[in-house]
Motif scaffolding. Sequence first.
Motif, PDB file in Angstrom:
ATOM      1  N   ALA A 146       0.962  -0.660   0.341  1.00 35.63           N
ATOM      2  CA  ALA A 146       0.236   0.495   0.188  1.00 35.63           C
ATOM      3  C   ALA A 146       0.593   0.881  -0.144  1.00 35.63           C
ATOM      4  O   ALA A 146       1.960   1.209   0.526  1.00 35.63           O
ATOM      5  N   ASN A 147      -0.183   2.230  -0.391  1.00 39.63           N
ATOM      6  CA  ASN A 147       0.845   3.717  -0.744  1.00 39.63           C
ATOM      7  C   ASN A 147       0.430   4.147   0.353  1.00 39.63           C
ATOM      8  O   ASN A 147      -1.132   5.013   1.073  1.00 39.63           O
ATOM      9  N   ILE A 148       1.045   4.574   1.502  1.00 39.38           N
ATOM     10  CA  ILE A 148       0.861   4.906   2.608  1.00 39.38           C
ATOM     11  C   ILE A 148       1.072   6.400   2.884  1.00 39.38           C
ATOM     12  O   ILE A 148       2.077   6.777   2.505  1.00 39.38           O
ATOM     13  N   LYS A 149       0.185   7.442   3.466  1.00 43.15           N
ATOM     14  CA  LYS A 149       0.112   9.181   3.643  1.00 43.15           C
ATOM     15  C   LYS A 149      -0.399   8.588   5.221  1.00 43.15           C
ATOM     16  O   LYS A 149      -1.052   8.807   5.652  1.00 43.15           O
ATOM     17  N   GLU A 150       0.835   9.664   5.730  1.00 42.84           N
ATOM     18  CA  GLU A 150       0.713  10.218   7.477  1.00 42.84           C
ATOM     19  C   GLU A 150       0.423  11.479   7.234  1.00 42.84           C
ATOM     20  O   GLU A 150       1.541  12.562   7.027  1.00 42.84           O
ATOM     21  N   ASN A 151      -0.239  12.207   8.504  1.00 39.39           N
ATOM     22  CA  ASN A 151       0.529  13.697   8.411  1.00 39.39           C
ATOM     23  C   ASN A 151       1.161  14.017   9.569  1.00 39.39           C
ATOM     24  O   ASN A 151       2.176  13.868   9.444  1.00 39.39           O
ATOM     25  N   LYS A 152       2.348  15.109   8.700  1.00 44.56           N
ATOM     26  CA  LYS A 152       3.004  16.063   8.507  1.00 44.56           C
ATOM     27  C   LYS A 152       4.433  15.267   8.170  1.00 44.56           C
ATOM     28  O   LYS A 152       5.166  16.080   7.645  1.00 44.56           O
TER      29      LYS A 152
ATOM     30  N   ASP B 113       4.232  13.984   5.202  1.00 50.01           N
ATOM     31  CA  ASP B 113       3.429  13.611   4.414  1.00 50.01           C
ATOM     32  C   ASP B 113       2.613  14.654   3.350  1.00 50.01           C
ATOM     33  O   ASP B 113       1.808  15.351   2.823  1.00 50.01           O
ATOM     34  N   GLY B 114       2.389  16.256   4.287  1.00 45.41           N
ATOM     35  CA  GLY B 114       1.827  17.669   4.416  1.00 45.41           C
ATOM     36  C   GLY B 114       1.176  17.335   5.613  1.00 45.41           C
ATOM     37  O   GLY B 114       0.752  16.241   6.627  1.00 45.41           O
ATOM     38  N   TYR B 115       0.524  18.579   5.741  1.00 43.89           N
ATOM     39  CA  TYR B 115      -0.963  18.603   7.022  1.00 43.89           C
ATOM     40  C   TYR B 115      -1.646  18.351   6.060  1.00 43.89           C
ATOM     41  O   TYR B 115      -2.444  18.425   5.269  1.00 43.89           O
ATOM     42  N   LEU B 116      -2.421  16.749   6.818  1.00 44.45           N
ATOM     43  CA  LEU B 116      -3.402  15.988   6.707  1.00 44.45           C
ATOM     44  C   LEU B 116      -4.015  15.872   7.897  1.00 44.45           C
ATOM     45  O   LEU B 116      -5.473  15.470   7.861  1.00 44.45           O
ATOM     46  N   HIS B 117      -3.878  16.922   8.312  1.00 42.71           N
ATOM     47  CA  HIS B 117      -5.191  16.819  10.103  1.00 42.71           C
ATOM     48  C   HIS B 117      -4.608  17.437  10.592  1.00 42.71           C
ATOM     49  O   HIS B 117      -3.395  18.064  10.584  1.00 42.71           O
ATOM     50  N   THR B 118      -5.325  18.390  11.462  1.00 41.93           N
ATOM     51  CA  THR B 118      -5.310  19.311  12.630  1.00 41.93           C
ATOM     52  C   THR B 118      -6.640  19.562  13.748  1.00 41.93           C
ATOM     53  O   THR B 118      -7.354  18.763  13.009  1.00 41.93           O
ATOM     54  N   SER B 119      -6.408  20.031  14.133  1.00 43.60           N
ATOM     55  CA  SER B 119      -6.298  19.748  15.756  1.00 43.60           C
ATOM     56  C   SER B 119      -8.432  20.170  16.029  1.00 43.60           C
ATOM     57  O   SER B 119      -8.120  21.509  15.626  1.00 43.60           O
ATOM     58  N   GLY B 120      -8.995  20.000  16.786  1.00 45.41           N
ATOM     59  CA  GLY B 120     -10.103  20.487  16.720  1.00 45.41           C
ATOM     60  C   GLY B 120      -9.883  21.507  17.831  1.00 45.41           C
ATOM     61  O   GLY B 120     -11.221  22.424  18.506  1.00 45.41           O
ATOM     62  N   HIS B 121      -8.749  21.536  18.228  1.00 43.79           N
ATOM     63  CA  HIS B 121      -8.487  22.662  19.707  1.00 43.79           C
ATOM     64  C   HIS B 121      -7.795  23.516  19.604  1.00 43.79           C
ATOM     65  O   HIS B 121      -7.072  23.582  18.936  1.00 43.79           O
TER      66      HIS B 121
END
Length: 573
Positions: free
Chosen positions: A352-358, A360-368
Amino acid sequence: MNNQATRFFGLGGFQEIGKSTCVIEHDDQIFIVDAGIQFANGSLTGIKGIIPDYQYLIDNQKKIQGLFLTHGHEDHMGGIVYLVQNCDIKRIVAPPVGIQYLKFKFEERKIKTSSIEWIEINKDLVLNFGDMKVDFWSAQHSIPDAFGIRFSNRNGSMLFTGDFRIDYTPIGSYTDFDKLKKIGEENLTVLFSDSTNAMRPYHSPSEKDILKAIREYMEQAPKKIIITVFASNMSRICAIIKIAQEMNKKVIAFGRSMVNGINIARQLGHIDVDDSVFIDKKQISKYDDNELLILTTGSQGEPLAGLAKMAEGKHPHVTIKHNDLIIFSSSPIPGNRIKIELLINDLYKLGANIKENKIDGYLHTSGHAYQEEHKKIFELTKPTYFFPYHGEFRMSVVHGQTAIKSGVDPNNVIIAKHGEVYEMLNHKIYKTNKVIESSPIYIDGEIASVKNTKLINEREQLGENGFVYVSMLIDKEKNEIVGRAKIITRGTIYVKSSTDIISEIRKLVHGAVLYKIKNSDDWTSAKLKKLIQERVKPYFYKTKRRSPYVVVSIQYVDNLKYLEDKNVNEVNA
């Protein structure tokens, strides 16, 4: 206490993340803000979560005017199902999404709700309970319908932000800056604000930037796309499904919480796509891989979640193939990093081709909110007093420092402990000497009980030190021991290479028990069990530096027939 004052205290949520529960008392009325759950870490074997002790609310349930919910996440609402089963809650005031989640939970648990008055929060809602006025402001979080709640009366006002962030290019709800400014102009007495990301400097990334990066990866994917995201992040999930429709993808969801969340979002209109976008899991084989978008739980490496089963090749509907794209649109919760890395390794082995937050770029931001967002809240609301809330102690300290930099008097920044009772009188806050019991209650399976604390301690002892089982036969008429003591150990020593230790334990318990039954007239099986434990535990600590859980069984034999007294097979520790 002064009966004219407004009293308040936290049962949960102070100096911790999770189980947010705050209680306000005014004119013989009680108002509850949130009733959350705290998820158990890996050391609490078998425990589903933790809630506060609700005994004070149960004892004073006739005073309760309502439970007010800031938003529909488990750390703020997960305890409600346990609270309503033990306490008469006549009214629940909550956002539409939160109400739907609760009704689903109540139906699942077969909890009757006919006696509960449901009131949906909107930004213009104002409720009055005698001298107490309650109003709301629209906040932005990772779930639609997040609100802050203000309680105002003759003694002052207190604002609970709930979980929030500020995004100037958001998806979904906007932060109601005008209402916040108005609250500040009306002299806010106390601010309770989310401290989860208080240690993070600057401003949190925009959700639109996250979605842009996710979309770019989706457009490049040659085969099927699997995205794992917190099921509670309803706002992002809704946006990803919208992107899927624009790319002519078919969407399938796996994981109970993911499926339930999507169903609620569709029911309330937060997902505005054609029904044809969604397909049943049994229809996957009818579509080419490059037509599929799979949304699944398992971003934290949970062994029973959908993604883990896919990685193990045990999922009944999804097989990971070479060049499948897997996006982790999440960040590791502390303590989960090792599990996630093991999961990602297994996925890489499948091609599989895996992409992770930070990475591979910003793929998530917190709700806080981060520090700059906190400063904005202080700038607008101008509170006289500040209580950091929903954050660990270190986060609370840093949040307090931000408050001071933003103009709050250092003497008015209060890092409270659970159960500490404060009073608000004439727009001033006083700490009292009263403390309300707020011990954690562990949820084992679906049962929340004080007794589970003992269970947890036993599991920890078993996990760290193993156990020793000692069984003895006694002829009660002759006051004699019949045969040898039976010794069974698990997780303490390897018996075949430790016969000398087993032999020594037999001698130890044999001598101690024989002396007791020959020289004492009032011995009982319970006393013998305690005696054996007092001999075996120190021996193991001395020889092996272990403190095993010791289980003892005393059985009586008469004329070579086994007769059990009332204590036979009783397990004492």
